[in-house]
Every structure is written in structure tokens, then in C-alpha cells.
Design an enzyme around this catalytic site. Structure first.
Site, PDB file in Angstrom:
ATOM      1  N   PRO A 302      57.005  -4.980 -16.340  1.00  0.00           N
ATOM      2  CA  PRO A 302      57.018  -3.717 -15.588  1.00  0.00           C
ATOM      3  C   PRO A 302      57.059  -3.956 -14.077  1.00  0.00           C
ATOM      4  O   PRO A 302      56.400  -4.861 -13.571  1.00  0.00           O
ATOM      5  CB  PRO A 302      55.673  -3.077 -15.982  1.00  0.00           C
ATOM      6  CG  PRO A 302      54.783  -4.247 -16.274  1.00  0.00           C
ATOM      7  CD  PRO A 302      55.665  -5.330 -16.846  1.00  0.00           C
ATOM      8  N   ARG A 340      67.141   5.980  -2.757  1.00  0.00           N
ATOM      9  CA  ARG A 340      67.123   6.420  -4.156  1.00  0.00           C
ATOM     10  C   ARG A 340      67.667   7.843  -4.380  1.00  0.00           C
ATOM     11  O   ARG A 340      68.408   8.055  -5.336  1.00  0.00           O
ATOM     12  CB  ARG A 340      65.707   6.286  -4.749  1.00  0.00           C
ATOM     13  CG  ARG A 340      65.181   4.841  -4.689  1.00  0.00           C
ATOM     14  CD  ARG A 340      63.928   4.606  -5.499  1.00  0.00           C
ATOM     15  NE  ARG A 340      64.192   4.720  -6.913  1.00  0.00           N
ATOM     16  CZ  ARG A 340      63.844   5.730  -7.660  1.00  0.00           C
ATOM     17  NH1 ARG A 340      63.174   6.743  -7.135  1.00  0.00           N
ATOM     18  NH2 ARG A 340      64.147   5.768  -8.936  1.00  0.00           N
ATOM     19  N   TYR A 344      70.705   7.815  -6.887  1.00  0.00           N
ATOM     20  CA  TYR A 344      70.445   8.277  -8.267  1.00  0.00           C
ATOM     21  C   TYR A 344      70.123   9.768  -8.353  1.00  0.00           C
ATOM     22  O   TYR A 344      69.769  10.256  -9.424  1.00  0.00           O
ATOM     23  CB  TYR A 344      69.265   7.514  -8.896  1.00  0.00           C
ATOM     24  CG  TYR A 344      69.198   6.048  -8.595  1.00  0.00           C
ATOM     25  CD1 TYR A 344      70.170   5.181  -9.089  1.00  0.00           C
ATOM     26  CD2 TYR A 344      68.161   5.510  -7.842  1.00  0.00           C
ATOM     27  CE1 TYR A 344      70.106   3.820  -8.809  1.00  0.00           C
ATOM     28  CE2 TYR A 344      68.088   4.151  -7.570  1.00  0.00           C
ATOM     29  CZ  TYR A 344      69.064   3.315  -8.047  1.00  0.00           C
ATOM     30  OH  TYR A 344      69.007   1.978  -7.778  1.00  0.00           O
ATOM     31  N   CYS A 371      73.455   8.641   9.980  1.00  0.00           N
ATOM     32  CA  CYS A 371      74.702   9.334  10.302  1.00  0.00           C
ATOM     33  C   CYS A 371      75.518   9.661   9.060  1.00  0.00           C
ATOM     34  O   CYS A 371      76.664   9.227   8.937  1.00  0.00           O
ATOM     35  CB  CYS A 371      75.489   8.476  11.274  1.00  0.00           C
ATOM     36  SG  CYS A 371      74.542   8.199  12.761  1.00  0.00           S
TER      37      CYS A 371
HETATM   38  N1  LLP Z   1      63.081  -6.830 -15.941  1.00  0.00           N
HETATM   39  C1  LLP Z   1      64.387  -6.891 -15.601  1.00  0.00           C
HETATM   40  C2  LLP Z   1      65.204  -7.965 -16.148  1.00  0.00           C
HETATM   41  C3  LLP Z   1      64.925  -5.928 -14.740  1.00  0.00           C
HETATM   42  O1  LLP Z   1      66.209  -5.988 -14.420  1.00  0.00           O
HETATM   43  C4  LLP Z   1      64.089  -4.916 -14.226  1.00  0.00           C
HETATM   44  C5  LLP Z   1      64.622  -3.897 -13.321  1.00  0.00           C
HETATM   45  C6  LLP Z   1      62.735  -4.908 -14.586  1.00  0.00           C
HETATM   46  C7  LLP Z   1      62.275  -5.878 -15.462  1.00  0.00           C
HETATM   47  C8  LLP Z   1      61.757  -3.900 -14.067  1.00  0.00           C
HETATM   48  O2  LLP Z   1      62.091  -2.591 -14.398  1.00  0.00           O
HETATM   49  P1  LLP Z   1      61.074  -1.402 -14.017  1.00  0.00           P
HETATM   50  O3  LLP Z   1      59.843  -1.586 -14.859  1.00  0.00           O
HETATM   51  O4  LLP Z   1      60.748  -1.526 -12.584  1.00  0.00           O
HETATM   52  O5  LLP Z   1      61.840  -0.178 -14.325  1.00  0.00           O
HETATM   53  N2  LLP Z   1      66.668   0.481  -8.230  1.00  0.00           N
HETATM   54  C9  LLP Z   1      66.435   1.252  -9.435  1.00  0.00           C
HETATM   55  C10 LLP Z   1      65.772   0.445 -10.511  1.00  0.00           C
HETATM   56  C11 LLP Z   1      66.524  -0.819 -10.849  1.00  0.00           C
HETATM   57  C12 LLP Z   1      65.829  -1.637 -11.887  1.00  0.00           C
HETATM   58  C13 LLP Z   1      66.422  -2.995 -11.977  1.00  0.00           C
HETATM   59  N3  LLP Z   1      65.825  -3.863 -12.914  1.00  0.00           N
HETATM   60  C14 LLP Z   1      65.611   2.495  -9.073  1.00  0.00           C
HETATM   61  O6  LLP Z   1      65.284   2.655  -7.911  1.00  0.00           O
HETATM   62  O7  LLP Z   1      65.334   3.318  -9.924  1.00  0.00           O
END
Ligand code: LLP
Length: 444
Positions: A302, A340, A344, A371
Site C-alpha cells: 500500500p 491529480r 484524473y 498558465c
Molecule cells: N505496487 C505497485 C507495483 C504499484 O505500481 C503501485 C502504484 C503501488 C504498489 C501502490 O499503489 P497504491 O496503494 O498507492 O494505490 N498517481 C496515481 C497513482 C499511481 C499508482 C502507481 N502505482 C494517483 O495519483 O492516483
């Protein structure tokens, strides 16, 4: 009728359910996090400031450890990384998931044990692999066929490296198309459906210096349902059984990645971690019993759910503009510290802090100072009608994927990061200044 609507809106503004647990109301409209007034943080460290509640981060690490006592919980550094974060995560007993030499070196130089780090990446650079082998990273997750020979060669005939394989289980999940990674139409991993994963696994098993410890999958991010994880887990256990049948190899680890969804605004759904833990465990035991497979050790990664709700972004209002029907409240940050909403379409719930307002609420759009017309931080939110330049706005749930995705756009500079804990505030990362930009710019 009108009265009801107004009081509901007012109640919404007072709803602190997505704020850190330590958040307290202060007299005159103030708000404190970690025992520190956010307005004082703004005065002392200037704005924009990203406030991280150390107790909230640690508490969330503990929640994971309690919910998954038999699993390895690896914090996904891409959500946010700093030396303090490295220390908190280490002290709380978590491992770490990194995806670049930069994240890896920062973590190890801040004292994180390399053997508890997993390196990811769909395109690992020579520098990433060099750093991983030099620092003795615990596991490298193989993401594509070309990495097998590359890693084997880098390890050398006498060397030894633990690896995992990232499998695409064919499960679609996640809060937005750009963060869904469980199906074959995106760049990560090796396909279960077309046999790419199985083929890669045979080749890895033929490399004596690579020790395949297990399989990995990460189906997406901002997932609020347990079910996709269960479907993915079933397929992964099926693949582990086939590997045992084909190669006589019993893999000891199964990494189910991260992606655990959180609420950004009151009332939004979040993934139920207790239910996830319980049902993953049950499904794992059931699947392994049916396949007569030794139950592998579970790993999870996580990021957002550990640090997202622990962060609050504090901005100063620079301008308020009324155009036709719209009110634009422009603050001293924007898409360079939080891309973000633009990427998104994510919605946030900003709130006036530092003074009380008795003015009626009205719909406004909080924008940044960059800008572009798309530089919107929070569209159509309810704010006091008398909001004016000099006011402070705070945005909760700002801890993940904001600063870690921040840019140098318009040379505004990335904000400071301030830790708050038990009534005191300290600077973790200083604000980026013009001198920083100038010192990197060495040509003319
Ligand atoms: N493990 C791997 C291999 C990943 O690629 C990611 C996230 C995580 C774990 C952790 O995921 P989380 O628990 O944080 O959802 N920039 C995007 C999110 C991109 C996530 C990329 N990989 C946003 O702002 O929503």
C-alpha cells in the site's frame, strides 16, 4: 427547504471524516493537526505547505500490521518519500517498494535495510539495476522478458539475486483508466492470458543465479472493492499450482501489490482493510488447499492508504475573480504541486482555515497560479462567500501522489513539507527556491 440545504452544506463543511484523526477545531475557525494550528504552520513556514501528520502515518502503518499480521506490508514509496518517511516506515516494521535508483538510494542512505526493499519498474535503467545489486536489494520484480538475461548478466555467474515476476492476471480495477494495471492493454507485467508469464517463469528457473521466490501482481490503484483482489488472487494461486506441476517448484511468496482506495471527500467509499485482509487470507487458504499447495507468504504494497490521509495542503488565496456565473479562488500553488485533478479528474474538499466566516456559502472553483485553464485544484466546491486574498485554504487527503508527482512548471517551485506531531512542527523538506533552479541551470 432552503434552510435544510444550507444546514446540510454547513454540516458538510464541518465534516472532518477525511481529515487526520488528530484534527481539532480551534476557536475562530482554526484547525489543528497533530496538535499544531495550520494557520501557525502557514505563518512559520509560508505557503504552499504540505503538512504531514506523523502520528497518522504511524497509525496507518500499525493498522496494516494489525490487519495483516502474517503478511509482509511494504510501503509503496512512489506515493511520497522523504528521509523521515523512511524512518517512520522502518520503525513501524514495514518493508519498502521502490521503483527507481533514486527512491532506493534515498531509502538506503536514510537507514532502510536493503534486504527489506523490493525494486519494481517496467523499464529499469542500467543505473537502477546497478544500484539494486550494489546495495543488495531484497527482491527485483521482473516486468518483461528482456530483463531476465539483463539481470542474470548483471548478477554474474557467481552471484545470486532473489527475484519475483510481475504477472498481469486479467482483472480490471482502479479509480481511473490511467491507473488500471491488471489487464493486457497496458505496459506493466507479463500476461497470464497469452502465456507470456509462464514462458518467462520457465526461463527464470533456468538461470541458476536468479532465485524465483514468488509471483507479484498489482491490478490498479484507488480500488474500493475487495472482489477484484480475490479474483486476481485465485488466478495467481492457479498459476503457482501450474508452476509446481510443470517445474516441480513451490514458490514461497505471493505479492498482491497495493491499490487500496481511500476517500478524498466525506462520504466517498474507501477499501475496507479488515475485510480485505480476512477475505484474502480465506481465499488464499481455500485455493491452496484445493490445489494441495503450500500456502505462500503474502506481501502487500500500500502507498496511498498509508500516507494520503496523513497529508494536508495549505495554500494562501492570492486572488478572487467573479466572471459571469463563476467564482474563481486562485491560490499560491496548483497543478505543479497537485496534478491529480488535471490528470484524473479527482475531486477534493478544500476548506477555509484560520478565521471564522458567517457569510453564506457559495459555489467556487479553486484554481492554481499556473498558465493553463486546466490548472484547477477543486471545481465547484462550497466556500464562504466572503473569501478573499490573504485567506488560507486547506485541502485534506493530500499526502499521496501530489508532492511525489510535483513539477517545476512555471518555476513556481515545489512546496515545503512540514511534519506535525504531538504539538510541534518541523521542516522535513525545504521549499524549492529560485537558487535551486539556477544552480541546476549551468549552461548559457
Ligand atoms: N505496487 C505497485 C507495483 C504499484 O505500481 C503501485 C502504484 C503501488 C504498489 C501502490 O499503489 P497504491 O496503494 O498507492 O494505490 N498517481 C496515481 C497513482 C499511481 C499508482 C502507481 N502505482 C494517483 O495519483 O492516483
Amino acid at each position: 427547504m432552503t434552510v435544510t440545504v444550507l444546514s446540510e452544506v454547513a454540516a458538510g463543511a464541518e465534516d472532518l471524516s477525511v481529515w487526520p484523526a488528530s484534527t481539532q477545531r480551534l476557536p475562530h475557525g482554526g484547525l489543528a493537526v497533530g496538535g499544531v494550528s495550520l494557520a501557525e504552520v502557514a505563518d512559520r513556514f509560508e505557503t504552499p505547505a504540505y503538512v504531514l501528520d506523523e502520528g497518522e502515518v504511524r497509525g496507518r502503518c500499525r493498522t496494516y500490521q494489525d490487519a495483516f499480521p502474517a503478511a509482509d506490508v511494504l510501503y509503496a514509496a512512489k506515493a511520497f518519500l522523504s528521509r523521515a518517511m523512511v524512518r517512520w516506515v522502518r520503525e513501524e516494521g514495514l518493508g519498502l517498494d521502490v521503483c527507481s535508483a533514486g527512491e532506493l538510494e534515498l531509502a538506503v542512505t536514510a537507514g532502510f535495510p536493503p534486504e527489506r526493499i523490493v525494486l519494481h519498474g517496467n523499464a529499469k535503467s542500467p543505473r537502477d539495476l546497478e544500484a539494486a545489486l550494489r546495495l543488495g536489494v531484497g527482491r527485483i520484480v521482473i516486468d518483461g522478458p528482456s530483463e531476465i538475461a539483463r539481470i542474470a548478466a548483471a548478477v554474474g555467474p557467481e552471484g545470486h539475486q532473489k527475484v519475483m515476476v510481475r504477472v498481469v492476471p486479467g482483472v480490471s480495477a482502479g479509480g481511473h483508466d490511467k491507473i488500471r494495471t491488471g489487464t493486457d492493454d497496458q505496459k506493466f507485467g507479463l500476461s497470464l492470458t497469452d502465456g507470456g508469464a509462464q514462458h518467462a517463469i520457465s526461463r527464470i528457473l533456468g538461470q541458476p543465479q536468479l532465485e524465483l521466490t514468488g509471483l507479484h501482481c498489482h491490478i490498479g490503484s484507488q480500488i474500493t472493492e475487495v472482489k477484484p483482489y480475490l479474483v486476481a488472487l485465485r488466478r495467481m494461486v492457479g498459476l503457482m499450482a501450474r508452476i509446481r506441476d510443470t517445474h516441480g517448484v513451490v514458490l514461497s511468496e505471493l505479492d498482491m501489490g497495493g491499490g487500496h482506495g481511500i476517500a478524498y471527500r466525506p462520504g466517498e467509499p474507501a477499501l475496507d482493510l479488515t475485510a480485505l485482509a480476512r477475505r484474502l487470507r480465506a481465499e488464499l487458504h481455500k485455493g491452496c488447499a484445493a490445489a494441495r499447495l503450500t500456502v505462500p507468504r503474502l506481501l502487500i504494497e500500500p502507498g496511498r492508504a498509508v500516507v494520503g490521509p496523513a497529508g494536508v495542503a495549505v495554500y494562501r488565496v492570492l486572488a478572487v475573480k467573479h466572471t459571469g456565473e463563476k467564482v474563481f479562488v486562485a491560490v499560491d500553488g496548483g497543478m505543479s504541486d497537485n496534478p491529480r485533478p488535471a490528470l484524473y479528474g479527482v475531486r477534493y474538499a478544500p476548506r477555509l482555515i484560520g478565521r471564522a466566516s458567517t457569510a453564506g456559502r457559495r459555489t467556487a472553483t479553486v484554481v492554481g497560479r499556473h498558465c493553463e485553464a486546466g490548472d484547477v485544484l477543486a471545481a465547484d466546491v462550497e466556500l464562504p462567500g466572503d473569501i478573499h486574498p490573504g485567506d488560507l485554504l486547506a485541502v485534506p487527503v493530500a499526502g499521496a501522489y501530489q508532492l511525489s508527482m510535483a513539477s517545476g512548471y512555471n518555476l513556481v517551485g515545489r512546496p515545503a513539507v512540514v511534519a506535525v506531531h504531538q504539538g510541534s512542527a518541523r521542516l522535513l523538506v525545504r521549499r524549492e527556491t529560485l537558487d535551486d533552479f539556477r544552480s541546476r541551470d549551468i549552461g548559457d
